[in-house]
Design an enzyme around this catalytic site. Structure first.
Site, PDB file in Angstrom:
ATOM      1  N   ASP A  42      41.847  41.123  42.118  1.00 38.46           N
ATOM      2  CA  ASP A  42      42.017  40.046  41.711  1.00 38.46           C
ATOM      3  C   ASP A  42      43.411  39.758  41.060  1.00 38.46           C
ATOM      4  O   ASP A  42      43.603  39.112  40.115  1.00 38.46           O
ATOM      5  CB  ASP A  42      41.050  39.477  40.703  1.00 38.46           C
ATOM      6  CG  ASP A  42      39.603  39.793  40.858  1.00 38.46           C
ATOM      7  OD1 ASP A  42      39.325  39.671  42.303  1.00 38.46           O
ATOM      8  OD2 ASP A  42      38.770  39.963  40.145  1.00 38.46           O
ATOM      9  N   GLU A 210      35.452  31.409  46.010  1.00 44.02           N
ATOM     10  CA  GLU A 210      35.897  31.738  44.759  1.00 44.02           C
ATOM     11  C   GLU A 210      37.272  31.613  44.819  1.00 44.02           C
ATOM     12  O   GLU A 210      37.944  31.461  45.799  1.00 44.02           O
ATOM     13  CB  GLU A 210      35.210  33.022  44.186  1.00 44.02           C
ATOM     14  CG  GLU A 210      35.547  34.181  45.182  1.00 44.02           C
ATOM     15  CD  GLU A 210      34.780  35.490  44.738  1.00 44.02           C
ATOM     16  OE1 GLU A 210      33.754  35.139  43.934  1.00 44.02           O
ATOM     17  OE2 GLU A 210      35.067  36.465  45.051  1.00 44.02           O
TER      18      GLU A 210
END
Length: 328
Positions: A42, A210
């Site tokens: 991420d 997401e």
């Protein structure tokens, strides 16, 4: 051909065969992929002044995700690790699952937005914000509680991205297949209503899962997100282009996905753009080929380019990474 020409040609061929060309350019240094050691996912990439920064998630069991490291570089090749710039000892309400930083500077301060606790309905957790005096911290919890705790429009409060548009700051966020946008107040301590009086706007595009990200180029808003399951090989990145930060965002294409010769599970990315240039870099995580470890995700960087009409070209994942690039 006369005799002197034959001799010259033969001499040139001999020198070439002996590995002695007349002139040879120096090899350009490359970052290599992954760009630094360790399981990190991420990644949020950002440029502060003349320095590249990456703020990733420590990829591990949720119970072990209790801190954030970050990394800095002057040239994209040599990276310095800054350990534990924020952790649960500072954020008293965060216990586990500290995820997906989003960072931004404002008025001489550095702000660090994060998710914590993998929050579900009725639990304490969600999106928090911390502040520091330097990009490498240390960061201090700004509120002593989550900025967003509630689940609105079905969006789990995780994977936040803060986007500056003019003098306004928007935050895109959301897991569980839903994405909201909110507007932050001037000191990032709360949310302010939009012109229509609403606080949350759902902007979920087709196939969204997401990892939202936004950037602006030539007056257009490029909205990007991750699709598929983060634990599976089909994880990927898609995008849309709109005339407004609120969309509508019509899905255009996938631009980053697995490559059977390089890696799988390529996603949850960010973009770094060198000011006053056409140099765009996509920072993302991926899984090494043949590695099925759930948390074995590594941070990588590759070039991102556009066609003549402004559409994003498919990104080619590499092992070489990107060439050295200093910011002047």
């Amino acid at each position: 051909m006369n005799k002197s020409c034959v001799i010259a040609v033969c001499a040139a061929a001999l020198m070439s065969a002996c590995g002695q060309p007349k002139q040879q350019s120096a090899e350009v240094a490359k970052s290599g992929n992954p760009v630094f050691e360790g399981w990190y996912a991420d990644p949020e990439g950002i440029i502060y002044d003349d320095t590249y920064w990456i703020y990733p998630t420590w990829s591990d069991l949720y119970e072990n995700q209790t801190f954030f490291d970050c990394f800095s570089s002057k040239d994209l090749v040599n990276w310095t690790k800054h350990s534990s710039v924020l952790d649960t000892s500072e954020v008293k309400w965060a216990k586990r699952a500290m995820w997906a930083p989003s960072v931004i500077s404002k008025d001489g301060k550095y702000y660090f937005f994060f998710g914590a606790n993998d929050v579900h309905e009725g639990e304490v957790g969600g999106i928090g914000v911390a502040v520091g005096d330097r990009p490498e911290g240390p960061y201090k919890d700004l509120l002593g509680k989550p900025l967003i705790n509630e689940i609105v429009n079905g969006a789990q409060p995780i994977d936040q991205f803060v986007f500056k548009d003019g003098d306004r700051y928007y935050m895109y966020y959301g897991g569980w297949g839903h994405c909201n946008v909110v507007q932050l107040n001037d000191d990032f301590t709360g949310l302010v209503p939009f012109e229509d009086g609403t606080i949350y706007k759902e902007i979920t595009p087709e196939n969204y899962v997401e990892g939202p990200f936004m950037f602006k180029k030539n007056g257009k808003y490029y909205f990007m997100w991750s699709e598929g399951g983060w634990g599976g090989p089909d994880y990927c990145v898609a995008y849309a282009i709109a005339d407004s930060p609120f969309g509508p965002f019509e899905r255009i294409a996938t631009i980053l996905e697995q490559d059977p010769e390089v890696a799988t599970s390529a996603g949850h990315h960010s973009i770094m753009h060198v000011p006053n240039s056409e140099d765009y870099y996509i920072v993302y995580h991926r899984r090494p080929l043949g590695d099925t470890g759930r948390d074995h995700r590594a941070t990588c960087i590759d070039r991102m380019t556009f066609d003549k009409d402004g559409y994003i070209n498919p990104v080619k994942m590499t092992f070489e990474g990107v060439a050295e690039r200093k910011i002047k």
